[in-house]
Design a protein around this motif. Structure first.
Motif, PDB file in Angstrom:
ATOM      1  N   ALA A  51       8.583 -55.654  22.818  1.00 13.38           N
ATOM      2  CA  ALA A  51       9.913 -55.438  22.118  1.00 13.38           C
ATOM      3  C   ALA A  51      10.336 -56.514  21.472  1.00 13.38           C
ATOM      4  N   VAL A  52      10.085 -57.917  21.902  1.00 12.91           N
ATOM      5  CA  VAL A  52      10.507 -59.014  21.090  1.00 12.91           C
ATOM      6  C   VAL A  52       9.570 -59.061  19.725  1.00 12.91           C
ATOM      7  N   VAL A  53       8.322 -59.134  19.966  1.00 12.61           N
ATOM      8  CA  VAL A  53       7.364 -59.026  18.897  1.00 12.61           C
ATOM      9  C   VAL A  53       7.909 -58.139  17.467  1.00 12.61           C
ATOM     10  N   ALA A  54       7.929 -56.662  18.320  1.00  9.97           N
ATOM     11  CA  ALA A  54       8.221 -55.662  17.528  1.00  9.97           C
ATOM     12  C   ALA A  54       9.679 -56.096  16.537  1.00  9.97           C
ATOM     13  N   ASP A  55      10.639 -56.604  17.230  1.00 10.24           N
ATOM     14  CA  ASP A  55      11.876 -56.804  16.564  1.00 10.24           C
ATOM     15  C   ASP A  55      11.596 -58.019  15.383  1.00 10.24           C
ATOM     16  N   CYS A  56      10.913 -59.044  15.931  1.00 10.99           N
ATOM     17  CA  CYS A  56      10.724 -60.129  14.909  1.00 10.99           C
ATOM     18  C   CYS A  56       9.606 -59.552  13.791  1.00 10.99           C
ATOM     19  N   VAL A  57       8.691 -58.747  13.858  1.00  9.16           N
ATOM     20  CA  VAL A  57       7.978 -58.056  12.756  1.00  9.16           C
ATOM     21  C   VAL A  57       9.033 -57.374  11.707  1.00  9.16           C
ATOM     22  N   GLU A  58      10.186 -56.494  12.402  1.00 11.47           N
ATOM     23  CA  GLU A  58      10.742 -55.753  11.556  1.00 11.47           C
ATOM     24  C   GLU A  58      11.751 -56.760  10.925  1.00 11.47           C
ATOM     25  N   MET A  59      12.245 -57.807  11.490  1.00 11.53           N
ATOM     26  CA  MET A  59      13.328 -58.867  10.822  1.00 11.53           C
ATOM     27  C   MET A  59      12.459 -59.434   9.770  1.00 11.53           C
ATOM     28  N   ALA A  60      11.167 -59.638   9.866  1.00 10.17           N
ATOM     29  CA  ALA A  60      10.483 -60.520   8.834  1.00 10.17           C
ATOM     30  C   ALA A  60      10.209 -59.565   7.641  1.00 10.17           C
ATOM     31  N   GLY A  61       9.949 -58.364   7.887  1.00  9.44           N
ATOM     32  CA  GLY A  61       9.604 -57.507   6.782  1.00  9.44           C
ATOM     33  C   GLY A  61      10.853 -57.078   5.959  1.00  9.44           C
ATOM     34  N   THR A  62      12.257 -57.216   6.746  1.00 12.60           N
ATOM     35  CA  THR A  62      13.141 -56.946   5.967  1.00 12.60           C
ATOM     36  C   THR A  62      13.681 -57.983   5.284  1.00 12.60           C
ATOM     37  N   ARG A  63      13.507 -59.189   5.744  1.00 10.64           N
ATOM     38  CA  ARG A  63      13.872 -60.497   5.004  1.00 10.64           C
ATOM     39  C   ARG A  63      13.084 -60.904   3.924  1.00 10.64           C
ATOM     40  N   HIS A  64      11.628 -60.666   3.924  1.00 10.17           N
ATOM     41  CA  HIS A  64      10.931 -60.618   2.765  1.00 10.17           C
ATOM     42  C   HIS A  64      10.539 -59.606   1.959  1.00 10.17           C
ATOM     43  N   HIS A  65      11.251 -58.498   2.345  1.00  8.60           N
ATOM     44  CA  HIS A  65      10.898 -57.329   1.381  1.00  8.60           C
ATOM     45  C   HIS A  65       9.392 -56.892   1.568  1.00  8.60           C
ATOM     46  N   LEU A  66       8.861 -56.824   2.823  1.00 12.44           N
ATOM     47  CA  LEU A  66       7.328 -56.773   2.584  1.00 12.44           C
ATOM     48  C   LEU A  66       7.034 -55.133   2.530  1.00 12.44           C
ATOM     49  N   PRO A  67       5.915 -54.943   2.004  1.00 16.01           N
ATOM     50  CA  PRO A  67       5.444 -53.572   1.955  1.00 16.01           C
ATOM     51  C   PRO A  67       4.866 -53.255   3.111  1.00 16.01           C
ATOM     52  N   ASP A  68       4.967 -52.016   3.583  1.00 20.42           N
ATOM     53  CA  ASP A  68       4.101 -51.472   4.712  1.00 20.42           C
ATOM     54  C   ASP A  68       2.580 -52.046   4.948  1.00 20.42           C
ATOM     55  N   GLY A  69       2.282 -52.489   6.116  1.00 22.69           N
ATOM     56  CA  GLY A  69       0.801 -52.730   6.210  1.00 22.69           C
ATOM     57  C   GLY A  69       0.602 -54.461   6.109  1.00 22.69           C
ATOM     58  N   ALA A  70       1.756 -55.204   5.490  1.00 28.61           N
ATOM     59  CA  ALA A  70       1.692 -56.586   5.354  1.00 28.61           C
ATOM     60  C   ALA A  70       1.687 -57.148   6.641  1.00 28.61           C
ATOM     61  N   ILE A  71       2.215 -56.786   7.604  1.00 37.75           N
ATOM     62  CA  ILE A  71       2.194 -57.125   8.877  1.00 37.75           C
ATOM     63  C   ILE A  71       1.602 -56.275   9.826  1.00 37.75           C
ATOM     64  N   HIS A  72       0.462 -56.369  10.458  1.00 33.78           N
ATOM     65  CA  HIS A  72      -0.026 -55.466  11.343  1.00 33.78           C
ATOM     66  C   HIS A  72      -0.148 -55.714  12.885  1.00 33.78           C
ATOM     67  N   LEU A  73       0.736 -55.006  13.670  1.00 32.91           N
ATOM     68  CA  LEU A  73       0.873 -55.392  14.874  1.00 32.91           C
ATOM     69  C   LEU A  73      -0.045 -54.317  15.826  1.00 32.91           C
ATOM     70  N   GLU A  74      -0.668 -54.941  16.841  1.00 32.41           N
ATOM     71  CA  GLU A  74      -1.728 -54.499  17.634  1.00 32.41           C
ATOM     72  C   GLU A  74      -1.443 -54.708  19.160  1.00 32.41           C
ATOM     73  N   ARG A  75      -1.037 -53.886  19.876  1.00 32.06           N
ATOM     74  CA  ARG A  75      -0.842 -54.003  21.397  1.00 32.06           C
ATOM     75  C   ARG A  75      -2.351 -53.767  22.142  1.00 32.06           C
ATOM     76  N   ARG A  76      -2.642 -54.922  22.614  1.00 29.69           N
ATOM     77  CA  ARG A  76      -3.970 -54.986  23.479  1.00 29.69           C
ATOM     78  C   ARG A  76      -3.538 -54.923  25.271  1.00 29.69           C
ATOM     79  N   LEU A  77      -2.780 -53.665  25.512  1.00 30.05           N
ATOM     80  CA  LEU A  77      -2.134 -53.978  26.716  1.00 30.05           C
ATOM     81  C   LEU A  77      -2.710 -52.531  27.425  1.00 30.05           C
TER      82      LEU A  77
END
Length: 304
Positions: free
Chosen positions: A148-174
């Motif tokens: 949840a922490v990582v997902a929130d940080c990814v969303e926040m970074a995408g919003t702050r830097h106006h990033l397009p979809d796919g600029a940050i790829h999150l993979e959960r190996r759990l």
């Protein structure tokens, strides 16, 4: 900066010369007085104490010079990071006060001022966070979901830097149902992950392409990896970059503004959560991978 480096070199050379001179004098003394065994033993002891004192004194002086150099670099960086957005905001406000600005242009001014305000707040938060995580007194601990922490940080970074979809790829190996629970401080963990993502974005060499992995290593540890395709890091600097106020010496890295506190915060947070932080890179221009390993709870029972 060059002057302080010359001072460090001067004290280092002076220490080496003094040690060499002491060794030479001791050798001569031993040759001349080898028959006097008691004096030889006492002289050897005093000689070792002298060498230890000179060595410690030289190390202390060089460390103090480096600390002063780092503090000066930090003050210069923070001063710039504070002064630049304040000057920009002041300029736009004066323009709005003195002139009749069209609505479209006014909106652009507002956007720039908001960006500068965010930059200003980020610098202040970095300084405060570095001061807080440096304190070993832990606040109240709680069960925190790293996913949840990582997902929130990814969303926040995408919003702050106006990033397009796919600029940050999150993979959960759990494993199924595991959200990688860590017992600790949610705000500190979010700050550490955000710093890793921000660094990957700031030190890019072209298009923003960041890969983030959350992986279960075993029953007691979980890892967060942030991989970028940025400017890379020289091998000799991979350990130094986590020091307080330290900034890499590469030309490309020096163009990126900052106070040298982000990775210090990452390492401090990892240690407070019984883990570690480290970096890997194949060299300049070949990207970097930052890993933060933390002690976690498995299987997860609480998700926040």
């Amino acid at each position: 900066m060059p002057g302080r480096r010359r001072q460090a070199i001067l004290f280092t050379v002076l220490g080496i010369v003094m040690v060499a001179l002491a060794v030479a004098l001791q050798s001569v003394w031993v040759v001349v007085n080898w028959r006097f065994s008691v004096l030889l033993v006492l002289g050897s002891i005093f000689f070792l104490l002298l060498i230890a004192g000179v060595t410690l004194n030289s190390i202390f002086l060089v460390r103090e010079i480096r600390k002063n150099e780092q503090h000066n670099a930090f003050l210069n960086a923070v001063t710039h990071e504070l002064k630049t957005p304040v000057a920009s905001i002041k300029l736009y406000l004066e323009t709005l006060e003195r002139r009749e600005v069209p609505p479209e242009k006014r909106k652009e001014f507002y956007r720039v001022m908001l960006d500068d305000s965010n930059r200003l707040m980020n610098t202040i938060e970095q300084v405060l966070e570095a001061s807080r995580v440096g304190n070993r007194d832990a606040r109240g601990k709680q069960s925190v979901s790293l996913t949840a922490v990582v997902a929130d940080c990814v969303e926040m970074a995408g919003t702050r830097h106006h990033l397009p979809d796919g600029a940050i790829h999150l993979e959960r190996r759990l494993p199924t149902g595991d959200s990688a629970i860590v017992i600790g401080d949610a705000q500190e963990l979010k700050s550490a992950v955000s710093n890793l993502i921000e660094n990957a974005i700031k030190y890019r060499s072209g298009e923003i392409k960041v890969a983030i992995e959350v992986e279960r290593l075993d029953g007691k540890r979980v890892a967060i990896r942030v991989k970028d395709q940025g400017i890379g890091i020289a091998q000799e600097e991979l350990k130094r970059i986590f020091g307080r106020f330290y900034r890499t010496s590469g030309t490309a890295a020096q163009k990126v503004k900052g106070a040298g506190l982000g990775l210090f915060i990452v390492r401090s947070v990892a240690k407070k959560h019984r883990g570690r932080a480290y970096a890997a890179s194949d060299g300049i221009g070949k990207g970097s991978t930052f890993t933060m390993e933390l002690e976690s709870v498995f299987p997860a029972k609480v998700v926040l």
